[in-house]
Design a protein around this motif. Structure first.
Motif, PDB file in Angstrom:
ATOM      1  N   THR A   1       0.840  -1.202   0.000  1.00 49.18           N
ATOM      2  CA  THR A   1       0.000   0.000   0.000  1.00 49.18           C
ATOM      3  C   THR A   1       0.871   1.247   0.000  1.00 49.18           C
ATOM      4  OG1 THR A   1      -0.114   0.219   2.407  1.00 49.18           O
ATOM      5  CG2 THR A   1      -1.737  -1.250   1.352  1.00 49.18           C
ATOM      6  N   ASP A   2       0.262   2.368  -0.367  1.00 48.15           N
ATOM      7  CA  ASP A   2       0.996   3.639  -0.354  1.00 48.15           C
ATOM      8  C   ASP A   2       1.473   3.983   1.049  1.00 48.15           C
ATOM      9  OD1 ASP A   2       0.625   3.920  -3.079  1.00 48.15           O
ATOM     10  OD2 ASP A   2      -1.114   5.243  -2.882  1.00 48.15           O
ATOM     11  N   ASP A   3       0.655   3.675   2.058  1.00 43.41           N
ATOM     12  CA  ASP A   3       1.023   3.953   3.443  1.00 43.41           C
ATOM     13  C   ASP A   3       2.234   3.116   3.857  1.00 43.41           C
ATOM     14  OD1 ASP A   3       0.629   5.174   6.044  1.00 43.41           O
ATOM     15  OD2 ASP A   3      -0.126   3.216   6.692  1.00 43.41           O
ATOM     16  N   TRP A   4       2.202   1.824   3.561  1.00 41.14           N
ATOM     17  CA  TRP A   4       3.349   0.971   3.897  1.00 41.14           C
ATOM     18  C   TRP A   4       4.604   1.438   3.160  1.00 41.14           C
ATOM     19  CZ3 TRP A   4       0.378  -4.239   3.140  1.00 41.14           C
ATOM     20  CH2 TRP A   4      -0.313  -4.560   4.323  1.00 41.14           C
ATOM     21  N   PHE A   5       4.434   1.817   1.894  1.00 39.47           N
ATOM     22  CA  PHE A   5       5.585   2.277   1.129  1.00 39.47           C
ATOM     23  C   PHE A   5       6.170   3.542   1.737  1.00 39.47           C
ATOM     24  CE2 PHE A   5       7.466   4.854  -2.283  1.00 39.47           C
ATOM     25  CZ  PHE A   5       8.571   4.041  -2.548  1.00 39.47           C
ATOM     26  N   ALA A   6       5.322   4.473   2.154  1.00 40.38           N
ATOM     27  CA  ALA A   6       5.809   5.712   2.773  1.00 40.38           C
ATOM     28  C   ALA A   6       6.560   5.405   4.060  1.00 40.38           C
ATOM     29  CB  ALA A   6       4.639   6.663   3.038  1.00 40.38           C
ATOM     30  N   ARG A   7       6.046   4.474   4.864  1.00 39.53           N
ATOM     31  CA  ARG A   7       6.733   4.100   6.106  1.00 39.53           C
ATOM     32  C   ARG A   7       8.049   3.390   5.805  1.00 39.53           C
ATOM     33  NH1 ARG A   7       1.339   2.407   8.109  1.00 39.53           N
ATOM     34  NH2 ARG A   7       2.109   0.278   8.242  1.00 39.53           N
ATOM     35  N   LEU A   8       8.078   2.551   4.765  1.00 40.25           N
ATOM     36  CA  LEU A   8       9.328   1.897   4.350  1.00 40.25           C
ATOM     37  C   LEU A   8      10.354   2.943   3.940  1.00 40.25           C
ATOM     38  CD1 LEU A   8      11.139  -0.468   3.321  1.00 40.25           C
ATOM     39  CD2 LEU A   8       9.845  -0.348   1.179  1.00 40.25           C
ATOM     40  N   ALA A   9       9.936   3.876   3.109  1.00 39.32           N
ATOM     41  CA  ALA A   9      10.848   4.925   2.638  1.00 39.32           C
ATOM     42  C   ALA A   9      11.415   5.725   3.812  1.00 39.32           C
ATOM     43  CB  ALA A   9      10.131   5.843   1.653  1.00 39.32           C
ATOM     44  N   ALA A  10      10.561   6.072   4.768  1.00 36.90           N
ATOM     45  CA  ALA A  10      11.029   6.826   5.941  1.00 36.90           C
ATOM     46  C   ALA A  10      11.991   5.981   6.770  1.00 36.90           C
ATOM     47  CB  ALA A  10       9.836   7.261   6.791  1.00 36.90           C
ATOM     48  N   ALA A  11      11.684   4.710   6.929  1.00 35.74           N
ATOM     49  CA  ALA A  11      12.524   3.835   7.756  1.00 35.74           C
ATOM     50  C   ALA A  11      13.916   3.654   7.184  1.00 35.74           C
ATOM     51  CB  ALA A  11      11.844   2.471   7.935  1.00 35.74           C
ATOM     52  N   ILE A  12      14.037   3.677   5.858  1.00 33.98           N
ATOM     53  CA  ILE A  12      15.361   3.496   5.250  1.00 33.98           C
ATOM     54  C   ILE A  12      16.029   4.844   4.959  1.00 33.98           C
ATOM     55  CG2 ILE A  12      14.715   1.261   4.280  1.00 33.98           C
ATOM     56  CD1 ILE A  12      14.637   2.601   1.485  1.00 33.98           C
ATOM     57  N   GLY A  13      15.415   5.925   5.471  1.00 33.49           N
ATOM     58  CA  GLY A  13      16.006   7.251   5.301  1.00 33.49           C
ATOM     59  C   GLY A  13      15.863   7.806   3.899  1.00 33.49           C
ATOM     60  N   ARG A  14      14.834   7.382   3.185  1.00 28.99           N
ATOM     61  CA  ARG A  14      14.639   7.832   1.807  1.00 28.99           C
ATOM     62  C   ARG A  14      13.216   8.319   1.569  1.00 28.99           C
ATOM     63  NH1 ARG A  14      18.011   6.627  -2.400  1.00 28.99           N
ATOM     64  NH2 ARG A  14      16.657   8.242  -3.293  1.00 28.99           N
ATOM     65  N   SER A  15      12.712   9.170   2.452  1.00 35.47           N
ATOM     66  CA  SER A  15      11.359   9.725   2.294  1.00 35.47           C
ATOM     67  C   SER A  15      11.196  10.449   0.962  1.00 35.47           C
ATOM     68  CB  SER A  15      11.037  10.676   3.441  1.00 35.47           C
ATOM     69  OG  SER A  15      10.942   9.952   4.641  1.00 35.47           O
ATOM     70  N   ASP A  16      12.307  10.879   0.379  1.00 32.63           N
ATOM     71  CA  ASP A  16      12.263  11.590  -0.896  1.00 32.63           C
ATOM     72  C   ASP A  16      11.685  10.755  -2.028  1.00 32.63           C
ATOM     73  OD1 ASP A  16      14.913  10.191  -0.429  1.00 32.63           O
ATOM     74  OD2 ASP A  16      15.125  10.653  -2.569  1.00 32.63           O
ATOM     75  N   ILE A  17      11.797   9.433  -1.959  1.00 33.66           N
ATOM     76  CA  ILE A  17      11.338   8.610  -3.079  1.00 33.66           C
ATOM     77  C   ILE A  17       9.814   8.505  -3.149  1.00 33.66           C
ATOM     78  CG2 ILE A  17      13.484   7.289  -3.189  1.00 33.66           C
ATOM     79  CD1 ILE A  17      12.008   4.947  -1.848  1.00 33.66           C
ATOM     80  N   VAL A  18       9.139   8.880  -2.087  1.00 30.71           N
ATOM     81  CA  VAL A  18       7.670   8.818  -2.089  1.00 30.71           C
ATOM     82  C   VAL A  18       7.103   9.763  -3.147  1.00 30.71           C
ATOM     83  CG1 VAL A  18       5.588   9.241  -0.719  1.00 30.71           C
ATOM     84  CG2 VAL A  18       7.554   8.098   0.316  1.00 30.71           C
ATOM     85  N   SER A  19       7.744  10.896  -3.365  1.00 28.91           N
ATOM     86  CA  SER A  19       7.257  11.857  -4.359  1.00 28.91           C
ATOM     87  C   SER A  19       7.901  11.661  -5.737  1.00 28.91           C
ATOM     88  CB  SER A  19       7.487  13.295  -3.876  1.00 28.91           C
ATOM     89  OG  SER A  19       8.863  13.501  -3.641  1.00 28.91           O
ATOM     90  N   ASP A  20       8.827  10.726  -5.858  1.00 28.12           N
ATOM     91  CA  ASP A  20       9.434  10.409  -7.152  1.00 28.12           C
ATOM     92  C   ASP A  20       8.358   9.773  -8.035  1.00 28.12           C
ATOM     93  OD1 ASP A  20      10.765   8.912  -9.250  1.00 28.12           O
ATOM     94  OD2 ASP A  20      12.615   9.016  -8.090  1.00 28.12           O
ATOM     95  N   ALA A  21       8.151  10.289  -9.228  1.00 29.09           N
ATOM     96  CA  ALA A  21       7.092   9.808 -10.118  1.00 29.09           C
ATOM     97  C   ALA A  21       7.193   8.306 -10.377  1.00 29.09           C
ATOM     98  CB  ALA A  21       7.130  10.578 -11.441  1.00 29.09           C
ATOM     99  N   ARG A  22       8.405   7.765 -10.373  1.00 26.64           N
ATOM    100  CA  ARG A  22       8.582   6.325 -10.616  1.00 26.64           C
ATOM    101  C   ARG A  22       8.026   5.477  -9.481  1.00 26.64           C
ATOM    102  NH1 ARG A  22      14.740   5.834 -10.946  1.00 26.64           N
ATOM    103  NH2 ARG A  22      14.423   7.269  -9.210  1.00 26.64           N
ATOM    104  N   PHE A  23       7.880   6.079  -8.312  1.00 31.05           N
ATOM    105  CA  PHE A  23       7.466   5.299  -7.140  1.00 31.05           C
ATOM    106  C   PHE A  23       6.224   5.857  -6.449  1.00 31.05           C
ATOM    107  CE2 PHE A  23      12.301   5.313  -7.011  1.00 31.05           C
ATOM    108  CZ  PHE A  23      12.424   4.209  -7.849  1.00 31.05           C
ATOM    109  N   ALA A  24       5.574   6.848  -7.050  1.00 30.25           N
ATOM    110  CA  ALA A  24       4.476   7.559  -6.405  1.00 30.25           C
ATOM    111  C   ALA A  24       3.181   6.752  -6.305  1.00 30.25           C
ATOM    112  CB  ALA A  24       4.209   8.875  -7.127  1.00 30.25           C
TER     113      ALA A  24
END
Length: 162
Positions: A13-36
């Protein structure tokens, strides 16, 4: 891929992905069009795997699971070997892994395999006897379930149908 093994991450889910991105120190990828979005993440999964592996390759499996599952609440589990699974006492206690009887081995020589982890309030489930050998239940099926008589069975055998 971690330092000492592998983990499975199911950030569907988008929520799980956002939490994954934050956990690995890459919150920036949530807004990347390839991963949005989930379809985009599937399309660009090779690139996303590289981003995630840059982090997991620096972690032990225990640490990665602790951070992703325990702290970030992202579905994550270590990938275990068959021997690890078969030796897991919690799986044995639940019935998911069981000692099974083999039809050709003595009772004192059980084989370990899949058990029955379901538990019911009234009914009992389990593996009470070894699995039948190939064709071992044919007579029961032909006679009791299909209602075939001795003459019909003899004819089918003669014609090599069974």
């Amino acid at each position: 891929i971690c330092i000492d093994g592998y983990i499975a991450i199911a950030a569907l889910t988008d929520d799980w992905f956002a939490r994954l991105a934050a956990a690995i120190g890459r919150s920036d990828i949530v807004s990347d069009a390839r991963f949005a979005s989930r379809p985009a993440r599937v399309k660009y999964s090779a690139e996303l795997d590289q981003v995630i592996e840059a982090w997991t390759r620096e972690q032990t499996t225990d640490t990665a699971v602790k951070i992703l599952l325990g702290e970030a609440d992202v579905p994550t589990a270590p990938v275990r070997s068959v021997n690890d699974v078969l030796a897991d006492e919690s799986l044995r206690a639940s019935g998911a892994v069981a000692s099974l009887r083999h039809p050709d081995l003595p009772v004192h020589a059980p084989v370990t395999g899949s058990g029955v982890p379901w538990h019911f309030s009234v009914s009992t489930v389990g593996l009470r006897r070894p699995a039948a050998r190939l064709g071992g239940d044919n007579d029961t099926v032909y006679r009791e379930l299909l209602g075939l008589g001795p003459d019909e069975l003899a004819d089918l055998r003669l014609r090599q149908v069974i």
